[in-house]
Design a protein around this motif. Structure first.
Motif, PDB file in Angstrom:
ATOM      1  N   VAL A 265       5.776  -1.331  10.021  1.00 53.01           N
ATOM      2  CA  VAL A 265       4.481  -1.763  10.544  1.00 53.01           C
ATOM      3  C   VAL A 265       3.488  -0.613  10.593  1.00 53.01           C
ATOM      4  CG1 VAL A 265       3.281  -2.738  12.533  1.00 53.01           C
ATOM      5  CG2 VAL A 265       5.506  -3.659  11.843  1.00 53.01           C
ATOM      6  N   ASN A 266       3.942   0.548  11.033  1.00 51.47           N
ATOM      7  CA  ASN A 266       3.034   1.691  11.190  1.00 51.47           C
ATOM      8  C   ASN A 266       3.242   2.784  10.153  1.00 51.47           C
ATOM      9  OD1 ASN A 266       1.760   0.647  13.597  1.00 51.47           O
ATOM     10  ND2 ASN A 266       3.631   1.209  14.707  1.00 51.47           N
ATOM     11  N   ASP A 267       4.144   2.557   9.206  1.00 54.87           N
ATOM     12  CA  ASP A 267       4.459   3.598   8.220  1.00 54.87           C
ATOM     13  C   ASP A 267       4.538   3.008   6.820  1.00 54.87           C
ATOM     14  OD1 ASP A 267       5.323   5.751   6.766  1.00 54.87           O
ATOM     15  OD2 ASP A 267       7.135   6.124   7.954  1.00 54.87           O
ATOM     16  N   PRO A 268       3.511   3.194   6.006  1.00 54.67           N
ATOM     17  CA  PRO A 268       3.530   2.640   4.651  1.00 54.67           C
ATOM     18  C   PRO A 268       4.579   3.283   3.748  1.00 54.67           C
ATOM     19  CG  PRO A 268       1.638   4.062   4.951  1.00 54.67           C
ATOM     20  CD  PRO A 268       2.253   3.901   6.298  1.00 54.67           C
ATOM     21  N   LYS A 269       5.147   4.405   4.165  1.00 52.91           N
ATOM     22  CA  LYS A 269       6.160   5.083   3.365  1.00 52.91           C
ATOM     23  C   LYS A 269       7.580   4.716   3.803  1.00 52.91           C
ATOM     24  CE  LYS A 269       3.507   7.254   0.526  1.00 52.91           C
ATOM     25  NZ  LYS A 269       3.530   6.909  -0.933  1.00 52.91           N
ATOM     26  N   MET A 270       7.692   3.655   4.593  1.00 55.35           N
ATOM     27  CA  MET A 270       9.003   3.181   5.043  1.00 55.35           C
ATOM     28  C   MET A 270       9.422   1.961   4.219  1.00 55.35           C
ATOM     29  SD  MET A 270      11.556   3.588   7.222  1.00 55.35           S
ATOM     30  CE  MET A 270      10.857   4.525   8.621  1.00 55.35           C
ATOM     31  N   ALA A 271      10.611   2.034   3.620  1.00 57.36           N
ATOM     32  CA  ALA A 271      11.211   0.895   2.928  1.00 57.36           C
ATOM     33  C   ALA A 271      12.388   0.413   3.765  1.00 57.36           C
ATOM     34  CB  ALA A 271      11.674   1.286   1.535  1.00 57.36           C
ATOM     35  N   VAL A 272      12.730  -0.875   3.615  1.00 56.90           N
ATOM     36  CA  VAL A 272      13.783  -1.457   4.431  1.00 56.90           C
ATOM     37  C   VAL A 272      14.712  -2.287   3.544  1.00 56.90           C
ATOM     38  CG1 VAL A 272      14.310  -3.010   6.359  1.00 56.90           C
ATOM     39  CG2 VAL A 272      12.271  -1.562   6.458  1.00 56.90           C
ATOM     40  N   GLN A 273      16.025  -2.143   3.744  1.00 61.07           N
ATOM     41  CA  GLN A 273      16.949  -3.047   3.065  1.00 61.07           C
ATOM     42  C   GLN A 273      16.681  -4.449   3.587  1.00 61.07           C
ATOM     43  OE1 GLN A 273      20.912  -1.657   4.386  1.00 61.07           O
ATOM     44  NE2 GLN A 273      21.069  -3.585   5.535  1.00 61.07           N
ATOM     45  N   ALA A 274      16.756  -5.435   2.705  1.00 64.26           N
ATOM     46  CA  ALA A 274      16.352  -6.775   3.117  1.00 64.26           C
ATOM     47  C   ALA A 274      17.070  -7.823   2.286  1.00 64.26           C
ATOM     48  CB  ALA A 274      14.838  -6.927   2.964  1.00 64.26           C
ATOM     49  N   TYR A 275      16.885  -9.050   2.705  1.00 68.09           N
ATOM     50  CA  TYR A 275      17.297 -10.210   1.934  1.00 68.09           C
ATOM     51  C   TYR A 275      16.045 -11.042   1.699  1.00 68.09           C
ATOM     52  CZ  TYR A 275      22.358  -9.884   1.515  1.00 68.09           C
ATOM     53  OH  TYR A 275      23.620  -9.531   1.137  1.00 68.09           O
TER      54      TYR A 275
ATOM     55  N   GLY B  53      10.280  10.012  -2.368  1.00 69.06           N
ATOM     56  CA  GLY B  53       9.315  10.336  -1.327  1.00 69.06           C
ATOM     57  C   GLY B  53       9.255   9.320  -0.200  1.00 69.06           C
ATOM     58  N   MET B  54       9.951   8.183  -0.382  1.00 68.12           N
ATOM     59  CA  MET B  54       9.996   7.146   0.647  1.00 68.12           C
ATOM     60  C   MET B  54      11.160   7.405   1.614  1.00 68.12           C
ATOM     61  SD  MET B  54       7.553   4.823   0.083  1.00 68.12           S
ATOM     62  CE  MET B  54       8.128   3.281   0.797  1.00 68.12           C
ATOM     63  N   THR B  55      11.094   6.765   2.768  1.00 63.62           N
ATOM     64  CA  THR B  55      12.209   6.715   3.704  1.00 63.62           C
ATOM     65  C   THR B  55      12.781   5.306   3.659  1.00 63.62           C
ATOM     66  OG1 THR B  55      11.262   8.381   5.184  1.00 63.62           O
ATOM     67  CG2 THR B  55      12.908   6.901   6.120  1.00 63.62           C
ATOM     68  N   LEU B  56      14.092   5.197   3.518  1.00 66.43           N
ATOM     69  CA  LEU B  56      14.750   3.896   3.422  1.00 66.43           C
ATOM     70  C   LEU B  56      15.623   3.662   4.636  1.00 66.43           C
ATOM     71  CD1 LEU B  56      15.614   1.299   1.918  1.00 66.43           C
ATOM     72  CD2 LEU B  56      17.410   2.669   0.815  1.00 66.43           C
ATOM     73  N   GLN B  57      15.336   2.586   5.357  1.00 63.54           N
ATOM     74  CA  GLN B  57      16.218   2.153   6.427  1.00 63.54           C
ATOM     75  C   GLN B  57      17.332   1.323   5.801  1.00 63.54           C
ATOM     76  OE1 GLN B  57      13.732   0.071   9.308  1.00 63.54           O
ATOM     77  NE2 GLN B  57      13.655   1.907  10.574  1.00 63.54           N
ATOM     78  N   CYS B  58      18.579   1.790   5.929  1.00 63.97           N
ATOM     79  CA  CYS B  58      19.700   1.103   5.293  1.00 63.97           C
ATOM     80  C   CYS B  58      20.938   1.259   6.154  1.00 63.97           C
ATOM     81  CB  CYS B  58      19.951   1.636   3.886  1.00 63.97           C
ATOM     82  SG  CYS B  58      20.206   3.432   3.811  1.00 63.97           S
ATOM     83  N   GLN B  59      21.894   0.388   5.923  1.00 67.90           N
ATOM     84  CA  GLN B  59      23.107   0.339   6.723  1.00 67.90           C
ATOM     85  C   GLN B  59      24.270   0.901   5.938  1.00 67.90           C
ATOM     86  OE1 GLN B  59      23.697  -3.526   8.327  1.00 67.90           O
ATOM     87  NE2 GLN B  59      25.309  -2.903   9.739  1.00 67.90           N
ATOM     88  N   PRO B  60      24.884   1.993   6.404  1.00 73.12           N
ATOM     89  CA  PRO B  60      26.024   2.578   5.692  1.00 73.12           C
ATOM     90  C   PRO B  60      27.132   1.549   5.488  1.00 73.12           C
ATOM     91  CG  PRO B  60      25.270   4.028   7.451  1.00 73.12           C
ATOM     92  CD  PRO B  60      24.546   2.723   7.636  1.00 73.12           C
TER      93      PRO B  60
ATOM     94  N   ASP C  59       0.816  -1.215   0.000  1.00 69.93           N
ATOM     95  CA  ASP C  59       0.000   0.000   0.000  1.00 69.93           C
ATOM     96  C   ASP C  59       0.848   1.263   0.000  1.00 69.93           C
ATOM     97  OD1 ASP C  59       0.994  -0.165   2.552  1.00 69.93           O
ATOM     98  OD2 ASP C  59      -0.931   0.025   3.582  1.00 69.93           O
ATOM     99  N   SER C  60       2.149   1.126  -0.291  1.00 70.46           N
ATOM    100  CA  SER C  60       3.047   2.287  -0.321  1.00 70.46           C
ATOM    101  C   SER C  60       2.952   3.061  -1.621  1.00 70.46           C
ATOM    102  CB  SER C  60       4.494   1.830  -0.136  1.00 70.46           C
ATOM    103  OG  SER C  60       4.907   1.017  -1.239  1.00 70.46           O
ATOM    104  N   GLY C  61       2.379   2.428  -2.644  1.00 67.41           N
ATOM    105  CA  GLY C  61       2.349   3.034  -3.966  1.00 67.41           C
ATOM    106  C   GLY C  61       3.583   2.738  -4.778  1.00 67.41           C
ATOM    107  N   VAL C  62       4.523   1.999  -4.201  1.00 68.96           N
ATOM    108  CA  VAL C  62       5.777   1.657  -4.888  1.00 68.96           C
ATOM    109  C   VAL C  62       5.623   0.302  -5.567  1.00 68.96           C
ATOM    110  CG1 VAL C  62       8.227   1.149  -4.613  1.00 68.96           C
ATOM    111  CG2 VAL C  62       7.164   2.969  -3.254  1.00 68.96           C
ATOM    112  N   GLU C  63       5.766   0.300  -6.874  1.00 72.77           N
ATOM    113  CA  GLU C  63       5.713  -0.951  -7.633  1.00 72.77           C
ATOM    114  C   GLU C  63       7.057  -1.297  -8.250  1.00 72.77           C
ATOM    115  OE1 GLU C  63       2.533  -1.067 -10.399  1.00 72.77           O
ATOM    116  OE2 GLU C  63       0.986  -0.641  -8.898  1.00 72.77           O
ATOM    117  N   THR C  64       7.884  -0.281  -8.517  1.00 67.23           N
ATOM    118  CA  THR C  64       9.218  -0.487  -9.073  1.00 67.23           C
ATOM    119  C   THR C  64      10.202   0.441  -8.363  1.00 67.23           C
ATOM    120  OG1 THR C  64       9.132   1.218 -10.799  1.00 67.23           O
ATOM    121  CG2 THR C  64       8.134  -0.927 -11.317  1.00 67.23           C
TER     122      THR C  64
END
Length: 338
Positions: free
Chosen positions: A185-195, A148-155, A137-142
């Protein structure tokens, strides 16, 4: 829980300082690496393998080879040494405290750029599991929709300068990643680095409908779960290296077809919140990553792939230009002829 299952890289800046200091002291594998591990050709040979993180699915083939007898059948008495958040993989090898290690292809390039003669001998995972996780539901498909998103990432992760160079992170706010998807969980505009082998399941367990954006589809695709050793050991003990590679390769083949026993061993060795369900999910995802096509031979590596990676890292200024030769990063001499 450490949710980034495959991301076993240490902070690269910290690692570079550590290895540089290590090399400057003059302590290299030439002076401390034993020409032969303990034992002789007619006896059991003691061999150790250093993991680059706590035991997880990225190490499944090693645990499988241990429990199904692939190592012992070849006269190898193998010790698996768990890693952690700052495991000094290259120094462990150069000091002779470990004969082999598991790491990632971009780390091999970094090791060699710092002057460490670390060589890849088998790449279990062909398609890198790195992805960005977003809510449906973030609106991000690609990747093009991330502005406009916030990305949690590790420098320090080498995929980040790649994304920046491509303009993917333009308009994206980058914040620290704390090994958790809780921010989504509470922020649809949050993206997270993942595997892709872990976080998608963890997100769904928390009731989230998510989408994964695979970084490999953009062209950043270093080999993962790479078995490495030193150039010294290859030159001095090629027979032992061959036996270890053969056993590990068989271990991976068996693990990817039936991972339950090795997963039980991994679960017993991992005291950091691992669960059987996550390991089962990860092993299932691993099959497609290890065998992206019907023609894929497990463990295979190509000069073209290594040249692409070295070129990318040089272009991104992660390493100095011409500091690493792609053909020196790996060898296929211990893999079956195609």
């Amino acid at each position: 829980m450490k949710t980034e299952m495959f991301n076993c890289e240490s902070n690269k800046t910290v690692w570079a300082i550590t290895l540089t200091a290590f090399l400057v002291t003059g302590t290299t594998g030439c002076s401390t690496q034993k020409s032969e591990p303990e034992g002789s050709a007619s006896e059991t040979t003691s061999v150790s393998v250093q993991l680059n993180w706590y035991p997880e699915v990225e190490h499944g083939g090693v645990y499988q080879a241990l429990i199904d007898g692939s190592y012992s059948d070849r006269g190898l008495d193998v010790e698996i040494k768990p890693g952690g958040s700052e495991t000094p993989v290259a120094p462990e090898l150069l000091l002779g405290r470990s004969h082999f290690a598991i790491t990632n292809a971009d780390d091999v390039v970094l090791f060699r750029a710092q002057g460490a003669d670390i060589v890849a001998v088998l790449a279990a995972v062909q398609d890198n599991p790195r992805c960005l996780l977003v809510r449906s539901d973030s609106g991000v498909e690609t990747f093009d929709d991330l502005s406009g998103m916030t990305l949690q990432c590790q420098p320090g992760r080498t995929f980040l300068p790649f994304l920046r160079q491509r303009g993917i992170l333009e308009g994206v706010r980058e914040v620290p990643y704390f090994n958790s998807i809780a921010g989504m969980v509470n922020d649809p505009k949050m993206a997270v680095q993942a595997y892709v082998v872990a976080e998608p399941l963890l997100a769904r367990q928390q009731g989230l409908d998510i989408r994964t954006l695979m970084v490999s589809e953009l062209g950043w695709n270093p080999y993962s779960s790479v078995l490495v050793t030193t150039g010294d050991l290859i030159r001095e003990s090629p027979e032992m290296v061959q036996q270890f590679v053969d056993a590990t390769r068989l271990g991976w083949e068996n693990y990817l077809s039936a991972p339950d026993k090795a997963n039980a061993q991994i679960l017993a060795a991992n005291k950091h919140g691992m669960t059987d369900e996550v390991l089962q999910f990860g092993a299932e995802q691993m099959r497609d990553l290890a065998y992206p096509s019907e023609k894929t031979k497990l463990g295979q590596m190509s000069l073209d792939r290594w040249q692409t990676l070295v070129g990318q890292m040089s272009e991104l200024e992660v390493i100095d230009a011409d500091s690493v030769q792609a053909e020196e990063c790996f060898t296929t001499q211990f893999l079956p002829n195609e």
